[in-house]
Write an enzyme that holds these catalytic residues in place. Structure first.
Site, short mmCIF file in Angstrom:
data_model
loop_
_atom_site.label_atom_id
_atom_site.label_comp_id
_atom_site.label_asym_id
_atom_site.label_seq_id
_atom_site.Cartn_x
_atom_site.Cartn_y
_atom_site.Cartn_z
N LYS A 174 0.88 -1.14 -0.17
CA LYS A 174 -0.09 -0.20 -0.01
C LYS A 174 0.84 1.11 0.21
O LYS A 174 1.31 1.62 0.99
CB LYS A 174 -1.01 -0.07 1.28
CG LYS A 174 -2.00 1.16 0.96
CD LYS A 174 -2.40 1.59 2.03
CE LYS A 174 -1.63 2.87 2.80
NZ LYS A 174 -1.61 4.11 1.91
N GLU A 177 -1.29 7.14 -0.32
CA GLU A 177 -2.54 7.65 -1.39
C GLU A 177 -2.15 8.90 -2.04
O GLU A 177 -2.94 9.05 -2.99
CB GLU A 177 -3.80 7.98 -0.17
CG GLU A 177 -3.32 8.93 0.85
CD GLU A 177 -2.89 8.67 2.15
OE1 GLU A 177 -1.99 7.42 1.91
OE2 GLU A 177 -3.33 9.15 3.14
N GLY A 227 7.44 5.73 7.40
CA GLY A 227 6.39 6.78 7.46
C GLY A 227 6.81 7.72 8.63
O GLY A 227 7.77 7.72 9.22
N GLY A 228 5.69 8.45 9.20
CA GLY A 228 5.81 9.17 10.29
C GLY A 228 5.87 8.64 11.52
O GLY A 228 5.49 7.49 11.78
N GLY A 232 3.81 5.21 12.91
CA GLY A 232 4.40 3.96 13.31
C GLY A 232 4.15 3.49 14.47
O GLY A 232 3.86 2.15 14.62
N GLU A 249 10.58 2.36 9.81
CA GLU A 249 11.74 3.25 9.64
C GLU A 249 10.73 4.88 9.61
O GLU A 249 9.76 5.00 8.79
CB GLU A 249 12.20 3.30 8.00
CG GLU A 249 13.57 3.90 7.76
CD GLU A 249 13.47 5.39 7.54
OE1 GLU A 249 12.62 6.10 8.24
OE2 GLU A 249 13.80 5.60 6.39
N CYS A 283 13.90 11.66 4.98
CA CYS A 283 13.86 11.26 6.37
C CYS A 283 15.28 11.26 7.01
O CYS A 283 15.56 11.56 8.04
CB CYS A 283 13.73 9.63 6.53
SG CYS A 283 14.38 8.77 5.28
N GLU A 384 10.17 16.41 13.70
CA GLU A 384 10.66 16.38 12.33
C GLU A 384 9.63 17.35 11.60
O GLU A 384 8.54 17.23 11.74
CB GLU A 384 10.16 15.09 11.73
CG GLU A 384 11.00 14.83 10.61
CD GLU A 384 10.82 13.26 10.27
OE1 GLU A 384 11.60 12.88 9.65
OE2 GLU A 384 9.55 12.67 10.40
O1 TXE Z 1 2.96 10.24 6.91
P1 TXE Z 1 2.24 8.74 7.54
P2 TXE Z 1 2.06 11.54 6.61
C1 TXE Z 1 6.98 11.81 8.48
C2 TXE Z 1 6.97 13.48 8.21
C3 TXE Z 1 5.88 13.94 7.87
C4 TXE Z 1 5.04 13.00 8.84
C5 TXE Z 1 3.55 12.72 8.37
O2 TXE Z 1 7.28 14.11 9.49
O3 TXE Z 1 5.52 15.13 8.25
O4 TXE Z 1 5.53 11.59 8.79
O5 TXE Z 1 3.50 12.32 7.27
C6 TXE Z 1 0.13 4.92 5.90
N1 TXE Z 1 -2.34 2.08 9.25
N2 TXE Z 1 7.38 11.13 7.40
O6 TXE Z 1 0.96 11.79 7.47
O7 TXE Z 1 0.88 9.00 7.97
C7 TXE Z 1 -0.27 6.32 4.86
O8 TXE Z 1 -1.44 5.84 4.15
C8 TXE Z 1 -1.36 2.03 8.39
C9 TXE Z 1 8.57 10.59 7.46
O9 TXE Z 1 2.17 11.71 5.04
O10 TXE Z 1 3.22 8.20 8.00
C10 TXE Z 1 1.02 6.10 4.00
O11 TXE Z 1 1.14 5.15 3.06
N3 TXE Z 1 -0.88 2.76 7.59
C11 TXE Z 1 8.64 9.53 6.48
C12 TXE Z 1 2.12 5.83 5.03
O12 TXE Z 1 1.42 5.39 6.03
C13 TXE Z 1 -1.21 4.02 7.76
C14 TXE Z 1 8.19 9.58 5.27
C15 TXE Z 1 2.72 6.96 5.58
O13 TXE Z 1 2.08 8.06 6.18
C16 TXE Z 1 -2.03 4.39 8.87
C17 TXE Z 1 6.89 10.32 5.24
C18 TXE Z 1 -2.52 3.46 9.82
N4 TXE Z 1 -3.29 3.98 10.58
C19 TXE Z 1 6.53 10.94 6.28
N5 TXE Z 1 -1.97 5.83 8.67
C20 TXE Z 1 10.25 8.74 6.37
N6 TXE Z 1 10.39 7.99 7.35
O14 TXE Z 1 10.71 8.86 5.34
C21 TXE Z 1 -1.21 6.16 7.68
N7 TXE Z 1 -0.71 5.11 6.94
#
Ligand code: TXE
Length: 489
Positions: A174, A177, A227-228, A232, A249, A283, A384
């Site tokens: 996934k 989006e 992700g965030g 996480g 990560e 990141c 962050e």
């Molecule tokens: O990320 P999300 P967001 C950090 C960065 C950013 C913050 C929020 O600080 O401002 O995260 O970004 C999926 N169960 N990074 O809101 O929510 C979501 O659909 C399962 C760091 O865009 O973490 C997407 O596919 N999955 C970073 C993925 O999680 C869920 C890169 C990441 O989205 C979910 C991006 C749930 N409950 C943002 N909710 C890095 N480590 O490089 C969301 N998702």
């Protein structure tokens, strides 16, 4: 054409939902994609489970799995321009940066293709016990949920998909989006390369509706998430009741430490690239500049002078050096961090407000911003912002630099600049981070592990450990001359 890929078939969402994808650089419509919900997620898990439990892939010799990945690398190279354009339209990043990403993605598939073909991690154990054959073999974990973000969409996907396939798993992917198109393209290439139906499944959609079921479903064996931090924690909690293997990560708040004896011009140049690359949506970004007291004024002045010249623009603007932020919401978040920093006493040296260039008004642009005289207590320093925002702190001694650098809940990357080699090694060894650069910033290679300490997450991607993440080690002990033991006589 439908865009969910389940059990080898392209399909629409059960509930008929769709989502518009717009380019963050100018708001133009890039495409309309199917929006999966829990029922689609369940169907994709069923397909992956079936492919893993009954299909040929897990039992395919590792070498053959490796050859398939090498074919995928060739196909990615063939379609590089198409993929790069799609990535740039979804993310708004410069085409040249997407092209570099595509090269790295092909390298990742090639690395894991070769690693699988070379026999992986299996080994014979020297037990010292006569007439025993003891081996540790590595088997796939099973069905993996792979959840990826929007900043490096296909790159971060490749770090999961390539080792997951090399190890013989089936997966449901996934992507974010916001950036689905290159994941759709990858599914086409995997099918073209000959991957059996059901091994690779793709659902598109929002985190809570499409992502959460992938973490909760008891039929899933592992979740790998990038992700965030807040998301996480949710992923980990959702996976806990069924004790799934989890790899996370979660980004970083990475220190870039510059000592007074650093090569001035090079360190300035890298300080800019460390934080402003891809508008800070990285990141590993060097968002915290720690600079030695006596160097501070001249170094910051030069960073600011050059930061002011960084030109913003869309993916196909050859003069642009950086692009927009991913969304309106994300820009608001970055703005809020800058405002909080200023309210807490930071000094604005450049940037700090939206550009007034009429050509940039339809995109989510935010300029390179430098906040000076920062302290660890400020939220913009320890959280962050994920935007083009550099915070500057001063230090006097090596010990103080290390203490400031480690004063964060994160531990993804860090860098140290000095011409004193012994000092760079001392500092590197004391930084609590998964990657440390000495007199450099940002390079990575597929052969070396990537991942975080502390709340940057756990588990490693890339390198041999990136393959081991998707494997279960099994000890097989064979007694070659079994005899009654008469333990109870
Ligand atoms: O990320 P999300 P967001 C950090 C960065 C950013 C913050 C929020 O600080 O401002 O995260 O970004 C999926 N169960 N990074 O809101 O929510 C979501 O659909 C399962 C760091 O865009 O973490 C997407 O596919 N999955 C970073 C993925 O999680 C869920 C890169 C990441 O989205 C979910 C991006 C749930 N409950 C943002 N909710 C890095 N480590 O490089 C969301 N998702």
């Amino acid at each position: 054409m439908p865009q969910l890929f389940i059990g080898g078939q392209w399909t629409v969402a059960v509930d008929g939902q769709v989502r518009e994808i717009r380019c963050p650089a100018d708001g133009t419509l890039v495409g309309t994609v199917d929006e999966a919900g829990p029922k689609d997620a369940a169907a994709a898990i069923t397909a992956a489970r079936d492919a893993f439990d009954r299909g040929p892939w897990p039992g395919t010799p590792a070498a053959e799995r490796g050859w398939l990945l090498l074919r995928v690398a060739d196909l990615l190279e063939r379609d590089k321009e198409k993929f790069a354009r799609a990535e740039s339209l979804d993310t708004g990043k410069r085409l040249v940066e997407s092209e570099l990403d595509m090269d790295d993605i092909a390298k990742c598939f090639r690395y894991y293709g070769n690693l699988a073909a070379s026999g992986g991690n299996d080994r014979v154990v020297n037990t010292g016990v006569p007439d025993v054959d003891s081996r540790v073999v590595h088997e796939p974990v099973g069905v993996c949920s792979l959840i990826t973000p929007w900043n490096y969409p296909l790159l971060q996907t490749s770090w999961k998909v390539a080792p997951a396939l090399a190890a013989g798993n089936a997966f449901v992917l996934k992507p974010s989006e916001l950036t689905p198109h290159t994941a759709i393209g990858l599914m086409r290439l995997l099918a073209e390369a000959g991957l059996p139906d059901g091994v690779a499944n793709l659902i598109l959609g929002a985190g809570p509706t499409a992502g959460a079921p992938l973490c909760e479903d008891p039929r899933v064996d592992m979740v790998s998430f990038t992700g965030g931090l807040v998301t996480g924690r949710r992923v980990m909690a959702a996976a806990a009741p069924t004790v799934k293997k989890v790899a996370l990560e979660l980004g970083g708040k990475n220190p870039n430490i510059v000592f007074a004896d650093a090569d001035f011009e090079t360190a300035v140049d890298y300080a800019l690239m460390a934080v402003f690359l891809h508008s800070g949506q990285v990141c590993s970004a060097g968002a915290r500049l720690l600079v030695q007291d006596e160097l501070h004024d001249s170094f910051v002045a030069e960073v600011v002078k050059r930061a002011r010249t960084i030109r913003m623009g869309g993916p196909f603007d050859d003069h642009a050096r950086t692009g927009p932020l991913i969304s309106a919401t994300h820009r608001e978040k970055v703005e809020a961090y800058v405002a909080a920093g200023l309210a807490e006493g930071a000094v604005l040296r450049c940037g700090g407000s939206r550009p007034d260039d009429p050509a940039l008004q339809n995109g989510y642009y935010y300029p390179p911003t430098v906040l000076d005289e920062c302290t660890p207590a400020m939220s913009v320093v320890h959280e962050e912002s994920f935007g083009p925002v550099l915070t500057v702190e001063r230090f006097r001694s090596e010990a103080e630099a290390v203490a400031l650098a480690n004063d964060t809940v994160y531990g993804l990357t860090g860098a140290v600049w000095s011409q004193d080699i012994a000092r760079t090694h001392r500092v590197a060894s004391r930084l609590r981070a998964g990657t440390v650069w000495i007199n450099d910033f940002h390079p990575y290679v597929p052969q070396a592990e990537w991942g975080g300490m502390k709340q940057s997450g756990f588990g490693r991607e890339l390198g041999p450990a990136g393959l081991a993440e998707y494997e279960e080690a099994k000890h097989v002990w064979r007694n070659l001359a079994p005899q009654p033991q008469r333990w109870f006589e």
